[in-house]
Each structure stands twice: as C-alpha cells, then as structure tokens.
Design a protein around this motif. Structure first.
Motif, PDB file in Angstrom:
ATOM      1  N   ALA A 148      10.865  -3.741   3.599  1.00 48.24           N
ATOM      2  CA  ALA A 148      10.167  -4.995   3.623  1.00 48.24           C
ATOM      3  C   ALA A 148       9.738  -5.581   2.277  1.00 48.24           C
ATOM      4  CB  ALA A 148       8.702  -4.849   4.275  1.00 48.24           C
TER       5      ALA A 148
ATOM      6  N   TYR B 233      13.218  -7.934   0.705  1.00 47.97           N
ATOM      7  CA  TYR B 233      13.400  -9.318   0.672  1.00 47.97           C
ATOM      8  C   TYR B 233      12.328 -10.355   0.253  1.00 47.97           C
ATOM      9  CZ  TYR B 233      16.615  -7.416   4.246  1.00 47.97           C
ATOM     10  OH  TYR B 233      17.794  -7.027   4.758  1.00 47.97           O
ATOM     11  N   SER B 234      12.804 -11.456  -0.160  1.00 49.88           N
ATOM     12  CA  SER B 234      12.006 -12.531  -0.669  1.00 49.88           C
ATOM     13  C   SER B 234      10.857 -13.132   0.431  1.00 49.88           C
ATOM     14  CB  SER B 234      12.644 -13.624  -1.305  1.00 49.88           C
ATOM     15  OG  SER B 234      13.405 -14.385  -0.155  1.00 49.88           O
ATOM     16  N   ALA B 235       9.763 -13.626  -0.062  1.00 45.66           N
ATOM     17  CA  ALA B 235       8.686 -14.245   0.675  1.00 45.66           C
ATOM     18  C   ALA B 235       9.553 -15.304   1.531  1.00 45.66           C
ATOM     19  CB  ALA B 235       7.518 -14.709   0.032  1.00 45.66           C
TER      20      ALA B 235
ATOM     21  N   TYR C  56      11.166 -14.370   4.985  1.00 41.30           N
ATOM     22  CA  TYR C  56      10.318 -14.112   6.209  1.00 41.30           C
ATOM     23  C   TYR C  56      10.034 -15.628   6.805  1.00 41.30           C
ATOM     24  CZ  TYR C  56       9.462  -9.231   4.816  1.00 41.30           C
ATOM     25  OH  TYR C  56       9.868  -8.071   4.386  1.00 41.30           O
TER      26      TYR C  56
ATOM     27  N   ASN D 200       4.717 -13.447   7.236  1.00 37.86           N
ATOM     28  CA  ASN D 200       4.905 -13.448   6.016  1.00 37.86           C
ATOM     29  C   ASN D 200       4.937 -12.185   5.458  1.00 37.86           C
ATOM     30  OD1 ASN D 200       2.218 -12.882   5.833  1.00 37.86           O
ATOM     31  ND2 ASN D 200       1.576 -14.824   4.936  1.00 37.86           N
ATOM     32  N   LYS D 201       5.488 -12.354   4.423  1.00 40.16           N
ATOM     33  CA  LYS D 201       5.688 -10.706   3.636  1.00 40.16           C
ATOM     34  C   LYS D 201       4.698 -10.129   3.012  1.00 40.16           C
ATOM     35  CE  LYS D 201       8.167  -8.846  -0.469  1.00 40.16           C
ATOM     36  NZ  LYS D 201       9.253  -9.043  -1.377  1.00 40.16           N
TER      37      LYS D 201
ATOM     38  N   TRP E  22       3.480  -8.326   6.541  1.00 38.17           N
ATOM     39  CA  TRP E  22       4.026  -7.228   6.657  1.00 38.17           C
ATOM     40  C   TRP E  22       4.333  -5.815   5.881  1.00 38.17           C
ATOM     41  CZ3 TRP E  22       5.901  -5.853  11.282  1.00 38.17           C
ATOM     42  CH2 TRP E  22       6.226  -6.776  12.148  1.00 38.17           C
ATOM     43  N   CYS E  23       3.982  -6.308   4.568  1.00 38.36           N
ATOM     44  CA  CYS E  23       4.169  -5.081   3.361  1.00 38.36           C
ATOM     45  C   CYS E  23       2.661  -4.420   3.676  1.00 38.36           C
ATOM     46  CB  CYS E  23       4.150  -5.628   1.972  1.00 38.36           C
ATOM     47  SG  CYS E  23       5.892  -5.950   1.804  1.00 38.36           S
TER      48      CYS E  23
END
Length: 93
Positions: A29, A32-34, A37, A44-45, A48-49
C-alpha cells in the motif's frame, strides 16, 4: 506429540502466515501514489495505510481483540484481492 502440541504448532503457523499477509499488504500500500488510489476509485492512500498498519500492530500485540483482529485480517485480504489489482492495472496502461 499430543493433540495440544499440534494445536499450538498450527496456531503458530497461522499467526505467522497472517503476519506475512498483513505486512505484505501494508508495504504494498505504501508503494502506490495517492493519485493512483483516486484513479482506481478506491479509498484514499492514508486510509488504507492506517487500516493496514493497525492490522500489523494488532497481529503483533498479544491482546484478546479477536473480532477486531479478524476485521483487520479481512481488510488486508480485501486490499490484496481488490485494491492491489486495480492499482497494478493502472501501471500497465
């Protein structure tokens, strides 16, 4: 070996398998860039993070939060089965 030793061994194997799954999902996770997503129309990133980071921490803590740990396991699997392929599909184009 009696039944209890087998049970303990199986629990240990399941613990480490779930830990590896959660760490892999969390590390992936972060890659990948925001914008990816958002382009994949997923959460959004940061969300998930945070979810996957909590999943890793809860797996490592010896607390009896079984239902919460189960929910975080499901979140990790959802990330790997649904979100990760969508994000990877954006890179291929």
């Amino acid at each position: 070996m009696d039944v209890f030793q087998y049970e303990g061994f199986v629990q240990l194997v399941v613990f480490f398998v779930l830990l590896v799954i959660k760490i892999f999902a969390f590390a992936n996770a972060l890659l990948y860039s925001a914008e990816a997503y958002l382009a994949a129309d997923k959460l959004n990133k940061p969300t998930w993070c945070i979810l996957l980071g909590i999943a890793v921490v809860l797996q490592l803590l010896p607390l009896p939060l079984m239902i919460v740990n189960l929910a975080m396991t499901i979140a990790s699997i959802v990330y790997l089965v649904d979100v990760r392929p969508a994000l990877a599909g954006l890179r291929r184009r």
